[in-house]
Design an enzyme around this catalytic site. Structure first.
Site, PDB file in Angstrom:
ATOM      1  CE  LYS A   1      16.221  35.016  74.729  1.00 35.91           C
ATOM      2  NZ  LYS A   1      16.511  35.589  73.240  1.00 35.91           N
TER       3      LYS A   1
ATOM      4  CD  GLU B   1      23.417  35.624  67.635  1.00 40.45           C
ATOM      5  OE1 GLU B   1      22.680  34.504  68.116  1.00 40.45           O
ATOM      6  OE2 GLU B   1      23.588  36.715  68.338  1.00 40.45           O
TER       7      GLU B   1
ATOM      8  NE  ARG C   1      19.239  32.292  77.157  1.00 44.34           N
ATOM      9  CZ  ARG C   1      18.949  31.733  76.078  1.00 44.34           C
ATOM     10  NH1 ARG C   1      19.771  31.431  75.063  1.00 44.34           N
ATOM     11  NH2 ARG C   1      17.792  31.830  75.702  1.00 44.34           N
TER      12      ARG C   1
END
Ligand code: PXG
Length: 285
Positions: free
Chosen positions: A151, A184, A52
């Site tokens: 991210k 989220e 990721r």
């Protein structure tokens, strides 16, 4: 004894671990990161986190100066060098120092930083009692502006939502997307339980693809629950039997109140408890 921080291939004392004030990570939030945990001396889902990280970097056209296998080895080395068996690992890759201005071509030397330390996201008693959260007016970043799947070091969207939650007396906030669908929380993914169904918003709701989310989906399926990714609104959350959050830092934590409405019985539910036990087991495998 001072922590040893990994910086660009070397372990240096915490006090000496510094970056330039010209680093675009600092100037523009231009960089990417990962939060990882080690349990009993083993780094949990290391390959997934590293993958990721490199995908986030690729999405922002940041070339991480070391190969992924080296990154994985250096993460493990940093944990060991600090004598940790259980810890939180923060990997940061910044764009590096450059000229003032947004031009990435005027930057060089991305900084690769690995911190192994402890983290306490929520007070321990909330893991037993459950969280009281609120939905906030700050929507999750529009995927066509800054995709939440990246991210990135630009976390102001989440910080603004967290501030709103804290002003409302809560330790966590629920964010909806630009369509009003549940996305989220500021640092965790959300799951709801309805009868034997376990549901979580799909990636196209504009969320981070949480490593813990993926692990919990696996655990839920193996346990025989009907696990699916489904768009949902606050209505679905308010009327759920159970609600819980997942994240590397948060691990798995029950939610018993949303927008002052009691969820289910107002106590952590049986399916959450079962999934939590099974999740804890796989972290220690
Ligand atoms: N959503 C968001 C927006 C996150 O930042 C998660 C979900 C959970 O993903 P994982 O892969 O951890 O299951 C995150 C996790 C930190 C820190 O300071 C990082 C996160 C959350 C809180 C603190 O390192 N990211």
């Amino acid at each position: 004894m001072s922590l040893k921080i990994y910086m660009n291939g070397e372990l240096v004392p915490k006090e000496e671990a510094k970056v330039s004030v010209y680093d675009h990570g600092l100037l523009y939030g231009d960089g990417v990161f990962e939060g990882i945990r080690a349990y009993s001396g083993k780094v949990f889902r290391l390959a997934e986190h590293v993958e990721r990280l490199y995908q986030s970097a690729r999405a922002i056209m940041l070339d991480i100066p070391i190969p992924a296998a080296q990154m994985a080895a250096d993460i493990e080395k940093t944990v060991k060098a600090n004598g940790f068996t259980d810890c939180y690992i923060r990997v940061v890759v910044t764009r590096g120092a450059g000229a003032l201005g947004l031009d990435i071509r005027k930057t060089s030397h991305p900084q690769v930083i690995i911190i192994a330390d402890m983290i306490q996201l929520y007070p321990p008693e909330l893991y037993e009692k459950g969280l009281d959260i609120v939905s906030v007016s700050t929507i999750r970043n529009h995927p066509n502006a800054l995709n939440p799947r990246i991210k990135s070091l630009n976390y102001l969207n989440n910080i603004l939502a967290k501030i709103e939650g804290q002003l409302a007396g809560c330790v966590e906030a629920l964010m909806v997307n630009h369509k009003g669908e549940v996305a989220e929380c500021t640092g965790d993914n959300i799951f709801i339980v309805r009868k034997k169904d376990v549901l979580t918003p799909p990636l196209d709701a504009g969320i981070l693809e949480g490593v813990t989310r993926n692990a919990v989906m696996e655990v839920a399926r193996k346990a025989g629950y009907a696990m699916s990714e489904r768009s949902m609104t606050r209505h679905d959350v308010y009327t759920a039997d159970e609600v819980f959050l997942t994240g590397t830092a948060a691990e798995v934590i029950p939610v018993v109140k949303v927008d002052n409405r009691l969820i289910g019985t107002g106590k952590p539910g049986p399916i959450f408890m079962d999934i939590k036990t099974r999740f804890e087991k796989i972290t220690r495998e």
